[in-house]
Design a protein around this motif. Sequence first.
Motif, short mmCIF file in Angstrom:
data_model
loop_
_atom_site.label_atom_id
_atom_site.label_comp_id
_atom_site.label_asym_id
_atom_site.label_seq_id
_atom_site.Cartn_x
_atom_site.Cartn_y
_atom_site.Cartn_z
N VAL A 1 28.79 44.12 35.79
CA VAL A 1 28.23 43.80 37.11
C VAL A 1 29.33 43.25 38.01
N LEU A 2 30.19 42.38 37.50
CA LEU A 2 31.29 41.84 38.28
C LEU A 2 32.31 42.92 38.65
N ALA A 3 32.61 43.79 37.68
CA ALA A 3 33.60 44.85 37.92
C ALA A 3 33.13 45.83 38.99
N VAL A 4 31.85 46.05 39.08
CA VAL A 4 31.30 46.96 40.09
C VAL A 4 30.97 46.20 41.37
N GLY A 5 30.41 45.03 41.24
CA GLY A 5 29.94 44.26 42.39
C GLY A 5 31.05 43.75 43.29
N ILE A 6 32.14 43.29 42.71
CA ILE A 6 33.22 42.74 43.52
C ILE A 6 33.86 43.80 44.42
N PRO A 7 34.24 44.97 43.90
CA PRO A 7 34.81 46.00 44.80
C PRO A 7 33.83 46.44 45.88
#
Length: 135
Positions: A8-14
């Motif tokens: 979720v962080l890897a997708v959400g941040i970008p």
Amino acid sequence: MRLRKKTVLAVGIPIGVILLIILLLHSPFVRTKVLQIIQKNLLKNGIILSVDSFKYNLFNLKVKLKNIELRSSSEQDLPAFFSAEELNIQVPLKIILGKKIELKNLEMKHPSFIVQVDEAGVSNLPRGGDKSQST
């Protein structure tokens, strides 16, 4: 659970960063700078652009101008050669990648085209690059 949180962080941040950049590109400050760049480039070709309102949407590639006037930089005392109450333009995505100007849709409200030439041959049409205006 940790893998899901990392995903979720890897997708959400970008995605968040991209959305923030798009929001910044739509800000009044950036819009003003974009308009100034357009005006400067037109002036290099002898054209003065005046508008009351300039808005664009990068999601649907639409531009909206209100109370637009185009006039020759060399004969500023003559009437504008083009004016319109409103101008709505939609461009295809490929215009961003190339130098070719192409319009997908163009709508004008109350457009006016005026060509004025006096007895000496002086006209209100731009004559191309005005060396005195470019710096």
